[in-house]
Scaffold this motif. Structure first.
Motif, PDB file in Angstrom:
ATOM      1  N   THR A   6      33.556-112.968  59.747  1.00 14.94           N
ATOM      2  CA  THR A   6      34.996-112.842  59.950  1.00 14.94           C
ATOM      3  C   THR A   6      35.271-113.362  61.349  1.00 14.94           C
ATOM      4  OG1 THR A   6      35.107-110.931  58.493  1.00 14.94           O
ATOM      5  CG2 THR A   6      36.945-111.263  60.013  1.00 14.94           C
ATOM      6  N   THR A   8      38.229-114.704  64.042  1.00 12.14           N
ATOM      7  CA  THR A   8      39.655-114.772  64.360  1.00 12.14           C
ATOM      8  C   THR A   8      39.891-115.787  65.471  1.00 12.14           C
ATOM      9  OG1 THR A   8      39.434-112.905  65.863  1.00 12.14           O
ATOM     10  CG2 THR A   8      40.137-112.411  63.625  1.00 12.14           C
ATOM     11  N   THR A  11      43.282-121.570  64.211  1.00  9.24           N
ATOM     12  CA  THR A  11      44.678-121.778  63.839  1.00  9.24           C
ATOM     13  C   THR A  11      44.958-123.151  63.231  1.00  9.24           C
ATOM     14  OG1 THR A  11      45.181-122.545  66.070  1.00  9.24           O
ATOM     15  CG2 THR A  11      45.497-120.188  65.623  1.00  9.24           C
ATOM     16  N   ARG A  36      40.658-120.383  56.641  1.00 11.42           N
ATOM     17  CA  ARG A  36      41.416-119.882  57.794  1.00 11.42           C
ATOM     18  C   ARG A  36      42.342-118.736  57.424  1.00 11.42           C
ATOM     19  NH1 ARG A  36      45.063-124.018  59.869  1.00 11.42           N
ATOM     20  NH2 ARG A  36      43.937-125.434  58.555  1.00 11.42           N
ATOM     21  N   ASN A  39      40.389-115.722  57.533  1.00 15.89           N
ATOM     22  CA  ASN A  39      39.516-115.606  58.722  1.00 15.89           C
ATOM     23  C   ASN A  39      38.046-115.577  58.320  1.00 15.89           C
ATOM     24  OD1 ASN A  39      41.688-115.500  60.543  1.00 15.89           O
ATOM     25  ND2 ASN A  39      41.896-113.313  60.242  1.00 15.89           N
ATOM     26  N   TYR A  61      35.848-118.293  69.781  1.00 22.46           N
ATOM     27  CA  TYR A  61      36.433-117.547  68.672  1.00 22.46           C
ATOM     28  C   TYR A  61      35.762-116.179  68.574  1.00 22.46           C
ATOM     29  CZ  TYR A  61      38.157-122.157  67.693  1.00 22.46           C
ATOM     30  OH  TYR A  61      38.771-123.373  67.820  1.00 22.46           O
TER      31      TYR A  61
END
Length: 65
Positions: A6, A8, A11, A36, A39, A61
């Motif tokens: 996972t 995050t 973008t 995306r 995530n 990230y």
């Protein structure tokens, strides 16, 4: 071995490319699938999970355990 992370902070397509390239520097044979919207980063690799997570983190990230 298939591993899912996972992640995050991704973008855009550039983010996906940066993560993919970082993972393939650890394992040139790695197969990477990124979603995306979820995530999610799925990696088919025999490298240790910690090495793959570190490569993603080095790109800036956040990787959840």
């Amino acid at each position: 071995m298939n591993q899912t992370f996972t992640v995050t902070g991704m973008t855009c397509g550039h983010c996906e490319k940066a993560v993919t390239q970082a993972l393939q520097q650890v394992d040139p044979q790695a197969q990477v699938v990124i979603d995306r919207s979820q995530n999610s980063v799925q990696v088919q690799s025999n490298q240790p999970r910690q090495a793959l997570a570190a490569a993603i983190a080095e790109e800036g990230y956040a990787v959840a355990d």
